[in-house]
Every structure is written in C-alpha cells, then in structure tokens.
Design a protein around this motif. Structure first.
Motif, PDB file in Angstrom:
ATOM      1  N   VAL A 337     -19.385  18.772 -21.579  1.00  9.14           N
ATOM      2  CA  VAL A 337     -20.795  18.151 -21.458  1.00  9.14           C
ATOM      3  C   VAL A 337     -21.329  17.358 -22.698  1.00  9.14           C
ATOM      4  CG1 VAL A 337     -23.054  18.942 -20.774  1.00  9.14           C
ATOM      5  CG2 VAL A 337     -21.240  19.880 -19.762  1.00  9.14           C
ATOM      6  N   ALA A 340     -19.702  14.258 -23.012  1.00  9.47           N
ATOM      7  CA  ALA A 340     -20.244  13.517 -21.893  1.00  9.47           C
ATOM      8  C   ALA A 340     -21.618  12.674 -22.417  1.00  9.47           C
ATOM      9  CB  ALA A 340     -20.252  14.194 -20.598  1.00  9.47           C
ATOM     10  N   ILE A 341     -22.457  13.567 -23.074  1.00  6.49           N
ATOM     11  CA  ILE A 341     -23.862  13.001 -23.378  1.00  6.49           C
ATOM     12  C   ILE A 341     -23.744  12.402 -24.888  1.00  6.49           C
ATOM     13  CG2 ILE A 341     -24.933  14.508 -21.925  1.00  6.49           C
ATOM     14  CD1 ILE A 341     -25.630  16.202 -24.014  1.00  6.49           C
ATOM     15  N   GLY A 342     -22.684  12.260 -25.344  1.00  8.94           N
ATOM     16  CA  GLY A 342     -22.619  11.635 -26.679  1.00  8.94           C
ATOM     17  C   GLY A 342     -22.108  12.290 -27.951  1.00  8.94           C
ATOM     18  N   PRO A 345     -15.956  13.636 -31.406  1.00 12.56           N
ATOM     19  CA  PRO A 345     -15.055  14.608 -31.552  1.00 12.56           C
ATOM     20  C   PRO A 345     -15.286  15.582 -32.849  1.00 12.56           C
ATOM     21  CG  PRO A 345     -13.810  12.758 -30.876  1.00 12.56           C
ATOM     22  CD  PRO A 345     -15.238  12.484 -30.854  1.00 12.56           C
ATOM     23  N   PRO A 440     -12.329  15.763 -23.112  1.00 14.37           N
ATOM     24  CA  PRO A 440     -13.594  15.821 -22.148  1.00 14.37           C
ATOM     25  C   PRO A 440     -13.371  15.915 -20.750  1.00 14.37           C
ATOM     26  CG  PRO A 440     -13.874  13.879 -23.899  1.00 14.37           C
ATOM     27  CD  PRO A 440     -12.555  14.261 -24.018  1.00 14.37           C
ATOM     28  N   VAL A 441     -12.243  15.309 -20.334  1.00 16.74           N
ATOM     29  CA  VAL A 441     -12.014  15.310 -18.970  1.00 16.74           C
ATOM     30  C   VAL A 441     -11.564  16.555 -18.534  1.00 16.74           C
ATOM     31  CG1 VAL A 441     -10.615  14.302 -17.110  1.00 16.74           C
ATOM     32  CG2 VAL A 441     -11.467  12.607 -18.652  1.00 16.74           C
ATOM     33  N   ARG A 445     -13.438  19.675 -16.232  1.00 13.12           N
ATOM     34  CA  ARG A 445     -12.616  20.213 -15.195  1.00 13.12           C
ATOM     35  C   ARG A 445     -12.369  21.936 -15.111  1.00 13.12           C
ATOM     36  NH1 ARG A 445      -8.414  15.335 -14.261  1.00 13.12           N
ATOM     37  NH2 ARG A 445      -9.847  14.023 -12.879  1.00 13.12           N
TER      38      ARG A 445
ATOM     39  N   TYR B  17      -1.103   9.799 -14.316  1.00 13.06           N
ATOM     40  CA  TYR B  17      -0.687  10.944 -14.922  1.00 13.06           C
ATOM     41  C   TYR B  17       0.745  11.537 -14.766  1.00 13.06           C
ATOM     42  CZ  TYR B  17      -5.999  11.322 -15.347  1.00 13.06           C
ATOM     43  OH  TYR B  17      -7.211  11.092 -15.752  1.00 13.06           O
ATOM     44  N   SER B  51     -13.403  10.527  -9.295  1.00 13.28           N
ATOM     45  CA  SER B  51     -13.827  11.393 -10.417  1.00 13.28           C
ATOM     46  C   SER B  51     -13.051  10.492 -11.794  1.00 13.28           C
ATOM     47  CB  SER B  51     -13.437  12.793 -10.516  1.00 13.28           C
ATOM     48  OG  SER B  51     -14.269  13.588  -9.539  1.00 13.28           O
ATOM     49  N   THR B  52     -11.663  10.100 -11.485  1.00 11.40           N
ATOM     50  CA  THR B  52     -10.980   9.447 -12.465  1.00 11.40           C
ATOM     51  C   THR B  52     -11.628   8.193 -12.980  1.00 11.40           C
ATOM     52  OG1 THR B  52      -9.069  10.466 -11.711  1.00 11.40           O
ATOM     53  CG2 THR B  52      -8.918   8.288 -13.171  1.00 11.40           C
ATOM     54  N   HIS B  55     -14.646   8.708 -14.865  1.00  7.62           N
ATOM     55  CA  HIS B  55     -14.347   9.209 -16.178  1.00  7.62           C
ATOM     56  C   HIS B  55     -14.112   7.927 -17.050  1.00  7.62           C
ATOM     57  CE1 HIS B  55     -13.309  13.533 -14.629  1.00  7.62           C
ATOM     58  NE2 HIS B  55     -14.553  13.552 -15.207  1.00  7.62           N
ATOM     59  N   MET B  60     -14.784   8.461 -20.826  1.00 10.03           N
ATOM     60  CA  MET B  60     -14.230  10.080 -21.348  1.00 10.03           C
ATOM     61  C   MET B  60     -12.961   9.807 -21.304  1.00 10.03           C
ATOM     62  SD  MET B  60     -17.140  11.946 -20.646  1.00 10.03           S
ATOM     63  CE  MET B  60     -17.016  13.275 -19.572  1.00 10.03           C
ATOM     64  N   ASP B  61     -12.199   8.840 -20.716  1.00  8.37           N
ATOM     65  CA  ASP B  61     -10.840   8.737 -20.787  1.00  8.37           C
ATOM     66  C   ASP B  61     -10.531   7.287 -20.933  1.00  8.37           C
ATOM     67  OD1 ASP B  61      -8.019   9.309 -20.506  1.00  8.37           O
ATOM     68  OD2 ASP B  61      -8.257  10.362 -18.450  1.00  8.37           O
ATOM     69  N   SER B  80     -12.663   7.153 -30.270  1.00  8.04           N
ATOM     70  CA  SER B  80     -13.574   8.376 -29.853  1.00  8.04           C
ATOM     71  C   SER B  80     -14.777   8.386 -30.270  1.00  8.04           C
ATOM     72  CB  SER B  80     -12.650   9.683 -29.857  1.00  8.04           C
ATOM     73  OG  SER B  80     -11.459   9.446 -29.733  1.00  8.04           O
ATOM     74  N   ALA B  84     -18.245   7.572 -27.985  1.00  5.29           N
ATOM     75  CA  ALA B  84     -19.321   8.637 -28.017  1.00  5.29           C
ATOM     76  C   ALA B  84     -20.700   8.042 -28.415  1.00  5.29           C
ATOM     77  CB  ALA B  84     -19.153   9.731 -29.087  1.00  5.29           C
ATOM     78  N   ARG B  87     -21.626   6.387 -25.193  1.00  3.19           N
ATOM     79  CA  ARG B  87     -22.169   7.092 -24.090  1.00  3.19           C
ATOM     80  C   ARG B  87     -23.718   7.739 -24.281  1.00  3.19           C
ATOM     81  NH1 ARG B  87     -16.886   9.439 -24.550  1.00  3.19           N
ATOM     82  NH2 ARG B  87     -17.394  10.857 -25.650  1.00  3.19           N
ATOM     83  N   ALA B  88     -23.696   7.969 -25.821  1.00  5.85           N
ATOM     84  CA  ALA B  88     -25.052   8.462 -26.019  1.00  5.85           C
ATOM     85  C   ALA B  88     -26.145   7.296 -25.957  1.00  5.85           C
ATOM     86  CB  ALA B  88     -25.211   8.921 -27.597  1.00  5.85           C
ATOM     87  N   PHE B  93     -24.828  10.893 -17.455  1.00  6.11           N
ATOM     88  CA  PHE B  93     -24.148  11.540 -16.361  1.00  6.11           C
ATOM     89  C   PHE B  93     -24.759  12.490 -15.579  1.00  6.11           C
ATOM     90  CE2 PHE B  93     -20.646  10.081 -19.155  1.00  6.11           C
ATOM     91  CZ  PHE B  93     -19.541   9.746 -18.240  1.00  6.11           C
ATOM     92  N   PHE B  95     -23.694  15.814 -13.036  1.00  9.66           N
ATOM     93  CA  PHE B  95     -22.581  16.429 -12.433  1.00  9.66           C
ATOM     94  C   PHE B  95     -22.852  17.326 -11.349  1.00  9.66           C
ATOM     95  CE2 PHE B  95     -22.197  16.251 -17.096  1.00  9.66           C
ATOM     96  CZ  PHE B  95     -20.918  15.493 -17.202  1.00  9.66           C
ATOM     97  N   GLN B  97     -22.093  20.421 -10.704  1.00 12.19           N
ATOM     98  CA  GLN B  97     -22.519  21.736 -11.246  1.00 12.19           C
ATOM     99  C   GLN B  97     -23.413  21.794 -12.212  1.00 12.19           C
ATOM    100  OE1 GLN B  97     -20.470  24.062 -10.131  1.00 12.19           O
ATOM    101  NE2 GLN B  97     -18.620  23.406  -9.342  1.00 12.19           N
ATOM    102  N   GLN B  99     -24.203  21.765 -15.286  1.00 14.94           N
ATOM    103  CA  GLN B  99     -23.702  21.497 -16.484  1.00 14.94           C
ATOM    104  C   GLN B  99     -24.789  21.440 -17.600  1.00 14.94           C
ATOM    105  OE1 GLN B  99     -20.749  22.110 -16.433  1.00 14.94           O
ATOM    106  NE2 GLN B  99     -19.478  20.770 -15.496  1.00 14.94           N
ATOM    107  N   ARG B 165     -32.168  14.980 -17.979  1.00 17.24           N
ATOM    108  CA  ARG B 165     -31.409  14.728 -19.175  1.00 17.24           C
ATOM    109  C   ARG B 165     -30.540  13.702 -19.308  1.00 17.24           C
ATOM    110  NH1 ARG B 165     -26.726  19.128 -19.947  1.00 17.24           N
ATOM    111  NH2 ARG B 165     -25.657  17.875 -18.429  1.00 17.24           N
TER     112      ARG B 165
END
Lengths: 447, 235
Positions: A337, A340-342, A345, A440-441, A445, B17, B51-52, B55, B60-61, B80, B84, B87-88, B93, B95, B97, B99, B165
C-alpha cells in the motif's frame, strides 16, 4: 515515518521482547564489566602493595655496586622525586623460644621469608610504607619515625617488621613480651666448590607488624634495616655482600613511565654508571612490568568475560532480526500500500530500518540506564541477595574483597552501548533490504 | 496538449509471466486512453488482465512492451524511485480490500500521501494539509471519525477513508480496483456515488475495474478485456 515505525514496534507486546533482549544483554555486559573493573582495580592496588613506580636492578660489574653513586645520579634528575635502596635476601626462620620440628613437611613452605633491608626514611618517601605501618592491625608500631625500635629489650637485637598475617601465626611472646626470631641466610659470596657452605645466622626481635595482603609473593616479607649496627649487612650478610640489590624510584608528578625510564638511563650514563639492560644484565622496570603475569591474567579474564557476554548481545541481535523479519512478513500488504501511494523502495527500507533502529536504541538505552542504576545501587543489591537468599557475592574469608566492588568506566559504557546499537542496525539491515526489494504487486496480492 | 488529448495514454501494452517452464501472456498489446474528468469502466472476467493493466498503468509493474504517457511524458521506463514520485504526485489508488494501515488513525492514513509528496516541507505545511484533509473528510461524510482507527470503522466507512486518501493529493489519474467488491449493495452504491462525484468534481480521470455490469454502465466509457486482449464490450 517515525510515527509508523513506533506503532509497528509497539503493536504487539511480544515485539518488545526483542527490545528487552537487547537491553538485558547490554545491562549484563555493563554490570559484569563494572564489577570486573572494580575487582581489577582492587587487585591492582593489592598487587602493587608498597611497590614504587620503577625498580632498578643494577647491571653486572666487576665490583659489587655501591648505592651512593646511584643515589646521587638519580636524585639529580628532575624526572625523579625520590629513591630508596632495597637489599633483598631469602632466609629461613625459627622461633628460638619454641621447638618446631623443621623436618615436618607441613612446615616446609612456611619457614621461608623474603628479607628486605630498607632505609626507613627513604622508603617512606618512595612507597606506601608508612601507610602499611599506620594501618597495621596486629602489632602497630609505637613510633612511626623509628619503627624498628623494640621496647623493653635487655639484650638489644635488631628489630624487624612482619606482616599482620605472620604476626597472627606467631606463638605467644614469653614473659618479657618480645617475640624472637632466628634467621639464617646464605652468604653473599658462595664458597669454592668442595668447601663447606655456612649460613649466616642472627637473632632478631619482632618490633611491629604492617598491613600485608598483597599477592606478589607467596613468602612473607620481613623488613629490616639495610645498614648500620642493626642492619642486614652487619648482622646477616656480611661486609662482602652487596650494598643493595635494587633501587626503588618514585617519579616526579606528571612524568610517565616511558619518559621516566629514558631520563633515568640517560642520567646513569652521564654519571658514568653502566645502565641496566642488554648484555650487562640488570633491569629497569615499572611495577606493572614486574607484575605483568598476574596483571595480564586478570586483564585476559576481563576480556574473556566481555567476549562471552557480548555473545548475549549478538543473540539478542538475532532476536531483533527475527522480530523484524516477522514484522516485514506480517506487514507485506502495508508495504504494498505504501508503495502504491508513493513510498519509494528506499523509503520502505528506511521504515523497517527505522523500526529496528528505534528498537535497538530503546534496548541499548534501557541496558545502559539499568546497568548504571545497578551500579549505583550495588550495595543494596548485595545486601538484598544476602538477606533474601543467603547469597554472598564475594566471601571476604575466601577473596581479598569486601562487598561488591565495582567501577563505572563511562568511556567503556558508551563504547559498548554504541557497539550494541551498531550491531542492532546490522541485524536490521537484512529485513530492511527485503522490505525495499519487495515487489509492490506481489505485496498487494499477499494474503 | 489539446483539450481532447488524453491525460494518460497507453499503447501496445504487453505483459507475460513465467509459469513453470512456459510463459503466460497476461496482456496482449492493449491500448487505452484516460481523459480528464471521465470515468472509464474496465471490465472482464477473472484472469482477463484487469488488475495487471491497473498495475502497469499505476507504475507498480513494468510492461514488457508498449508505452505509457502521462501528460505526454513517457513514464513506463522510469526507475523505481522516480515511479514512486509519479505515484505520489499524480496517481491515486482505491483497492477492493480498502488497504488502510491499521496502526494509523483515519486522518493519518489520509495524510500519508501528502507527507510523501511534501517531503521536507511537511513540517511547515502540516496545518494547512490537515485542514485540507479535514475538509475532505467532511466531503466523504466522516467529519466526526477522523481520529478513529480503521478497526473502529465499518467497511463502507473504511472505503470512504480510502477514497479520501486516493484523492487528497488531487491526482489527475485514479485507479479503482473493484472498490465496491467488499461492500453490500447499498453501501457499495453510496461509496461508488461518492467516488464518481468527487473524481468528476476534481477533473480526475478514473479507471474503474469491476465485474459488475451495472456499475460499468454508469461509467462514461468502457474497456473490456478478454484473455488479455482488448475487445468490444458486450452489450
């Protein structure tokens, strides 16, 4: 990030066990080392006893050396505060007023003494000799200025000073209150082969006792005047004996051993005296060098204890590693998560690293604080152990130690705390790297 | 860039994959455009690649082939740390669930993206950011529950916090992966309504993955995937 790290750390009480593990490990290490420091300091004091800073045993020469040129050369040096001669011999003794069977094997190692001839005034300036007299328990000297004087003598004999332990083993004095000793020493110069070897005998009177209790020699040390009518040369060793066997040197304040030694060797050369060392023999050594075997033994013991106890901290470090690894496993989805929000690593790795760093810092802080408190309250702890459980940490009848000796070394404590912290960071690195490299993926999951 | 230009444009996206000794092609040359203020429904059966695709578009991928442009800038080959940052600042996102981070309060969860986006300026902007987040809480109807932890909130409330969020940084693009999948129908309706209204008000381009054709029907446009390929949506 710190807020999140703290909440991760304190989420479950079980995670605090890792923190406590680090703390207890460091506490044990610091507390035991403080006691070891105290013991070593006590042992060093006991080992040093009345020893001076330096000892000089002269180089061999065709003639037996005379003390006077040495004294003049040494006292002229600004690095030297005072000097005192010693004339050392080994003797057998007996109590003439009592019959003791010398053939009895149980007495075999009790009949020898180290006989030391001193100049009392010079000795008092160089060593803790006066302290030994003032703290004597069995037969304190009546006159500290004339400690070898024996009161009530009808037939004057040389007086000697014996250690308290020796005085305690002496038979009760006869009616005149004077304990007599018979000494026998070998002559200073041995006869030619085939000729009879005749020991020199003398009867002396015990003038007073002094506080003994150093570990330097198994033999009792008995002090006697070096020169004069009551001296060792006149009464025991004869005029052919050496004037002295070693010189005790007290360095001027602020002069270290190395500088002092160099100055003394140079001073002797300048005075035309062969300096000790090399082919000529003789030695100039510090009191620590003289007791090197014993001191290095106790120092090695401290190192071994420190090494063994440091393993406790390493084990605690593994505990931290396991806890943080479990945390990363448990928080995989959180890390996804955050990605995902930024969170980069590096930031994800830093989050776990920070969690470990906080845990280690708290653990190390607790350990340091706990050890310091234990050090301050050591007397109470020793008393509590004795009163509650009958445990005496150091029995004074077995060890030359009273209570629970300890010495806090701030530099040692801070160094070990820092090392513990670094070790904790080391064990934190692997889980932190794992968190940073987490996909992250896959993290999102993760179930 | 003209008004009609997509805010996010992906062309020829492929992803495969390794499965055992072979390869599974999950996405096969998928094209997709997202426009400002529009909601695009992403439909398809399980395993169709929804979902792929989310992502890949959400950085994320990485795609094996194809490119992704955000405001005309290629973002699919970023490292990476650079991904990030994108994304920020530009992607939200939501989800299935929820999260949310259990250890943090609802307010702290919502402020997380802002903390990252503000970086070293967070301290000076803290009050301002809190006020903005509080207004957003009012908008999602949780003005009284900012200090609650996720475990003290219902599923619908948690998803509202998750929506707040996702939108707190006013990202130009928002990806929602089955946002109502874990909620009952009524609550799901409410949350969906909220999400779509807030996104449209802010001019956010939304890509909403869903199984539910009724929800997909409420979107401005639809993208349907079948076995990793984009096909015409069923009627």
């Amino acid at each position: 990030m710190l807020r999140l790290a703290l909440s991760y750390l304190f989420r479950r009480p079980v995670q605090l066990l890792a923190v406590l593990g680090v703390g207890i490990g460091l506490l044990a290490l610091l507390a035991v080392l403080a006691v070891m420091n105290g013991l070593i300091d006590m042992n060093r004091t006991a080992v040093r006893g009345p020893m001076s800073d330096l000892f000089l045993m002269p180089a061999a020469s065709a003639e037996l050396p005379s003390y006077e040129p040495y004294r003049a050369a040494l006292e002229g040096l600004p690095e030297v505060e005072a000097v005192a001669p010693h004339l050392v011999a080994f003797a057998l003794f007996d109590f003439p007023d009592y019959v003791v069977d010398l053939s009895d094997p149980s007495y075999a190692d009790l009949r020898g003494i180290e006989l030391i001839g001193i100049d009392p005034e010079a000795e008092a300036k160089v060593t803790g000799f006066t302290d030994l007299l003032t703290t004597a328990e069995k037969m304190p000297a009546a006159d500290l200025a004339k400690p070898f004087t024996v009161a009530g003598q009808v037939f004057p004999r040389p007086g000697v000073l014996v250690p308290d332990d020796f005085a305690a083993r002496m038979p009760p004095p006869p009616q005149d209150g004077i304990v007599r000793l018979s000494f026998a020493t070998l002559p200073a110069v041995l006869p030619a082969a085939g000729e009879d070897l005749m020991p020199h005998n003398a009867e002396v009177h015990v003038a007073a006792s002094y506080r003994g209790g150093d570990f330097r020699s198994r033999l009792d040390r008995v002090y006697m005047e070096r020169s004069g009518r009551n001296g060792m040369r006149y009464n025991l060793l004869g005029s052919k004996s050496a004037d002295f066997t070693e010189i005790l040197i007290k360095l001027a304040p602020g002069v270290d051993f190395v500088t002092g030694k160099e100055a003394i060797l140079a001073g002797l050369r300048e005075a035309g005296i062969t300096p000790p060392g090399g082919a000529a023999g003789g030695v100039l050594e510090t009191w620590e060098e003289r007791s090197a075997t014993f001191l290095s033994a106790i120092e090695n013991e401290r190192r071994m204890v420190a090494l063994v106890l440091f393993f406790i901290i390493i084990v605690a470090g593994f505990g931290l590693f396991a806890t943080l690894s479990a945390l990363v496993r448990e928080k995989v989805r959180d890390l996804g998560v955050l990605a995902a929000i930024g969170y980069s690593p590096l930031q994800r790795g830093l989050l776990v690293f920070l969690t470990g760093a906080v845990a280690t810092a708290i653990g190390a802080g607790l350990g340091l604080f706990g050890a310091w408190q234990l050090y301050l309250g050591r007397a109470g702890v020793a008393k509590w152990l004795e009163e509650s459980f009958g445990i005496v940490v150091f029995r004074s009848d077995l060890y030359v130690v009273e209570g629970l000796p300890a010495q806090w070394d701030p530099q040692q404590a801070i160094t070990l705390t820092a090392l513990t912290f670094l070790l904790g960071l080391f064990f934190t690195a692997a889980p932190a790297i794992r968190a940073a490299l987490l996909s992250p993926v896959k993290a999102l999951r993760y179930e | 860039m003209s008004e009609a230009s997509p805010i996010l444009q992906a062309t020829g996206l492929c992803k495969r994959y390794r499965v055992g000794s072979g390869w599974l092609n999950v996405l096969k040359s998928v094209d997709i455009d997202l426009h400002v203020g529009t909601v695009t429904g992403l439909t398809g059966t399980s395993g169709s690649g929804k979902s792929t695709l989310l992502h890949l578009l959400g950085l994320m991928d990485r795609p094996d082939q194809g490119q992704i442009l955000l405001r005309g800038q290629a973002i699919h080959k970023l490292r990476s740390s650079a991904s990030a940052k994108v994304r920020a600042s530009s992607i939200g996102f939501v989800f299935q669930q929820f999260q949310l981070l259990e250890e943090l309060t609802a307010m702290e969860n919502v402020l997380l993206p802002r903390r990252i986006a503000c970086g070293s300026q967070w301290r000076s902007r803290k009050t301002q950011e809190r006020e903005a987040a509080a207004r957003l809480f009012e908008e999602v109807g949780l003005g009284e529950r900012m200090r609650h932890r996720p475990t003290q909130l219902s599923g619908g409330e948690q998803q509202r916090v998750a929506v707040a969020r996702a939108l707190v940084s006013s990202p130009p693009v928002l990806f929602a992966d089955e946002p109502t999948g874990n909620l009952d129908r009524k609550t799901g309706e409410e949350v969906l309504e909220l999400l779509l209204n807030l996104a449209r008000d802010r001019g956010t381009a939304v890509l909403l993955a869903t199984h539910d054709m009724a929800i997909a029907g409420r979107c401005d446009s639809r993208v349907h995937l079948r076995d990793g390929e984009r096909v015409e949506p069923p009627a």
